[in-house]
Design an enzyme around this catalytic site. Structure first.
Site, PDB file in Angstrom:
ATOM      1  N   VAL A  65       0.801  -1.167   0.147  1.00  0.00           N
ATOM      2  CA  VAL A  65       0.119  -0.026   0.207  1.00  0.00           C
ATOM      3  C   VAL A  65       0.932   1.372   0.004  1.00  0.00           C
ATOM      4  O   VAL A  65       0.111   2.220  -0.279  1.00  0.00           O
ATOM      5  CB  VAL A  65      -1.002  -0.072   1.200  1.00  0.00           C
ATOM      6  CG1 VAL A  65      -1.901  -1.137   0.992  1.00  0.00           C
ATOM      7  CG2 VAL A  65      -0.116   0.173   2.602  1.00  0.00           C
ATOM      8  N   ASN A  91      -6.195  -1.384   7.091  1.00  0.00           N
ATOM      9  CA  ASN A  91      -5.586  -1.801   8.263  1.00  0.00           C
ATOM     10  C   ASN A  91      -3.872  -1.880   8.399  1.00  0.00           C
ATOM     11  O   ASN A  91      -3.270  -2.175   9.245  1.00  0.00           O
ATOM     12  CB  ASN A  91      -6.322  -3.208   8.613  1.00  0.00           C
ATOM     13  CG  ASN A  91      -5.295  -4.084   9.465  1.00  0.00           C
ATOM     14  OD1 ASN A  91      -5.488  -3.959  10.751  1.00  0.00           O
ATOM     15  ND2 ASN A  91      -4.531  -5.050   8.903  1.00  0.00           N
ATOM     16  N   SER A 143      -5.056   2.874  16.317  1.00  0.00           N
ATOM     17  CA  SER A 143      -4.333   2.388  17.571  1.00  0.00           C
ATOM     18  C   SER A 143      -4.759   3.414  18.855  1.00  0.00           C
ATOM     19  O   SER A 143      -4.968   4.615  18.612  1.00  0.00           O
ATOM     20  CB  SER A 143      -3.040   1.932  17.370  1.00  0.00           C
ATOM     21  OG  SER A 143      -2.528   1.745  18.764  1.00  0.00           O
ATOM     22  N   TYR A 157       5.398   5.513  15.277  1.00  0.00           N
ATOM     23  CA  TYR A 157       4.371   4.723  15.205  1.00  0.00           C
ATOM     24  C   TYR A 157       3.164   5.463  15.807  1.00  0.00           C
ATOM     25  O   TYR A 157       1.983   5.627  14.880  1.00  0.00           O
ATOM     26  CB  TYR A 157       4.484   3.194  15.825  1.00  0.00           C
ATOM     27  CG  TYR A 157       3.198   2.558  15.878  1.00  0.00           C
ATOM     28  CD1 TYR A 157       2.757   1.937  14.855  1.00  0.00           C
ATOM     29  CD2 TYR A 157       2.547   2.686  17.116  1.00  0.00           C
ATOM     30  CE1 TYR A 157       1.675   0.750  14.868  1.00  0.00           C
ATOM     31  CE2 TYR A 157       1.118   1.869  17.165  1.00  0.00           C
ATOM     32  CZ  TYR A 157       0.786   1.194  16.127  1.00  0.00           C
ATOM     33  OH  TYR A 157      -0.104   0.494  16.304  1.00  0.00           O
ATOM     34  N   ALA A 159       2.970   8.634  16.275  1.00  0.00           N
ATOM     35  CA  ALA A 159       2.481   9.742  15.185  1.00  0.00           C
ATOM     36  C   ALA A 159       1.792   9.573  13.923  1.00  0.00           C
ATOM     37  O   ALA A 159       0.869  10.163  13.732  1.00  0.00           O
ATOM     38  CB  ALA A 159       3.681  10.382  14.789  1.00  0.00           C
ATOM     39  N   SER A 160       1.966   8.330  13.220  1.00  0.00           N
ATOM     40  CA  SER A 160       1.287   7.844  12.367  1.00  0.00           C
ATOM     41  C   SER A 160      -0.095   7.540  12.644  1.00  0.00           C
ATOM     42  O   SER A 160      -1.069   7.865  11.688  1.00  0.00           O
ATOM     43  CB  SER A 160       1.976   6.596  11.703  1.00  0.00           C
ATOM     44  OG  SER A 160       1.982   5.310  12.352  1.00  0.00           O
ATOM     45  N   LYS A 161      -0.342   6.875  13.765  1.00  0.00           N
ATOM     46  CA  LYS A 161      -1.749   6.666  14.155  1.00  0.00           C
ATOM     47  C   LYS A 161      -2.529   7.823  14.352  1.00  0.00           C
ATOM     48  O   LYS A 161      -3.638   7.716  14.242  1.00  0.00           O
ATOM     49  CB  LYS A 161      -1.905   5.590  15.303  1.00  0.00           C
ATOM     50  CG  LYS A 161      -1.050   4.221  14.903  1.00  0.00           C
ATOM     51  CD  LYS A 161      -1.930   3.709  13.780  1.00  0.00           C
ATOM     52  CE  LYS A 161      -1.242   1.994  13.110  1.00  0.00           C
ATOM     53  NZ  LYS A 161      -2.358   1.764  12.195  1.00  0.00           N
ATOM     54  N   ILE A 190      -4.181  -6.220  21.811  1.00  0.00           N
ATOM     55  CA  ILE A 190      -4.830  -7.403  21.277  1.00  0.00           C
ATOM     56  C   ILE A 190      -4.037  -8.791  21.081  1.00  0.00           C
ATOM     57  O   ILE A 190      -2.877  -8.501  20.451  1.00  0.00           O
ATOM     58  CB  ILE A 190      -5.357  -7.054  19.891  1.00  0.00           C
ATOM     59  CG1 ILE A 190      -6.319  -5.823  19.540  1.00  0.00           C
ATOM     60  CG2 ILE A 190      -6.129  -8.136  18.981  1.00  0.00           C
ATOM     61  CD1 ILE A 190      -7.606  -5.898  20.482  1.00  0.00           C
TER      62      ILE A 190
END
Length: 259
Positions: A65, A91, A143, A157, A159-161, A190
């Site tokens: 992606v 996702n 997240s 991570y 920051a991306s979420k 999870i």
């Protein structure tokens, strides 16, 4: 009762493992036709084989992606195999650890390219068939890490979420006139195959921080995504749903002990 999603076309990026695999399985169990998109051929083949007996048809496509052309190929494949795209579950994500002092430009770019840019590219590519469907649904898997919590080594991570949530709010306004909704699900801890190597003691410690006393199952996220894809959720857009067993609620360890 919810309107069935059977026969609808669903694209799940990062669908060969973990939460994405659970999302693909739940949609296929509900009769939807699912295109699983992933980077690894072996994992894709295993996921498709696992779901072969489910009511909905499941197939795989090896694509990245983070590549615009890969997202365009994803859409062409879904249209060819299933006649369109009714639901996009964005996702795909990576979560390598890198402390600030050691984080390289490549580390930062890799996480943003997959987690944020890849989501944007997937949404852009799917817009024409989503609009044509008349009930287009986009579900982004974000997240709690970033938007609500933090963890050392995951600043890029997180920051991306968080960026994903900023994106969906404005995107929801742009897409409202096209009858396309876009929402996010924010998973807590999870239990996926990625945690198996941590050991049972560590997993129990993780579960102890959750008021419900357990780690989440991939189906917990998948059922939230399925609801957001229904006709009955058509008036929900630009929103985020936290699915974490109450993980973000305690203000301290003492609060958990008081339970």
């Amino acid at each position: 009762m919810f309107t069935p999603v059977s026969g609808r076309s669903v694209v799940v990026t990062g669908g060969s493992k973990g939460i994405g695999r659970g999302i693909a399985r739940v949609f296929a169990s509900a009769g939807a036709n699912v295109l699983i998109v992933g980077r690894g051929a072996e994992a894709l083949d295993a996921a498709v084989k696992e779901m072969a007996a489910l009511p909905g048809e499941v197939s795989g496509l090896q694509a990245d992606v983070a590549d615009v052309q890969g997202c365009q190929e994803m859409v062409r494949t879904a249209v060819e195999r299933y006649g369109g795209v009714d639901v996009l579950c964005a996702n795909a994500g990576i979560f390598p650890s890198a402390r600030l002092e050691a984080m390289t430009p490549e580390d930062l770019e890799d996480v943003l390219a997959t987690n944020f840019k890849g989501m944007v590219y997937a949404v852009q590519a799917c817009l024409p068939p989503l609009q044509e469907s008349g009930h287009g649904r986009i579900v982004v898997v974000s997240s709690i890490t970033g938007p609500m919590t933090g963890y050392p080594g995951w600043s890029h991570y997180g920051a991306s979420k968080a960026a994903q949530l900023g994106f969906i709010r404005s995107a929801a306004m742009e897409l409202a006139g096209r009858r396309i909704t876009i929402n996010a699900v924010l998973p807590g801890n999870i239990r996926t195959e990625g945690l198996d190597d941590l050991g049972e003691d560590y997993l129990q410690q993780m579960a102890a921080t959750v008021p419900q006393g357990r780690l989440g199952h991939v189906d917990d996220i998948a059922h939230a995504a399925l609801f957001l894809a229904t006709d009955e959720a058509e008036y929900i857009t630009g929103q985020s749903i936290v699915v974490d067993g109450g993980q973000v609620l305690p203000e301290s360890l003492m609060a958990l002990q008081e339970m």
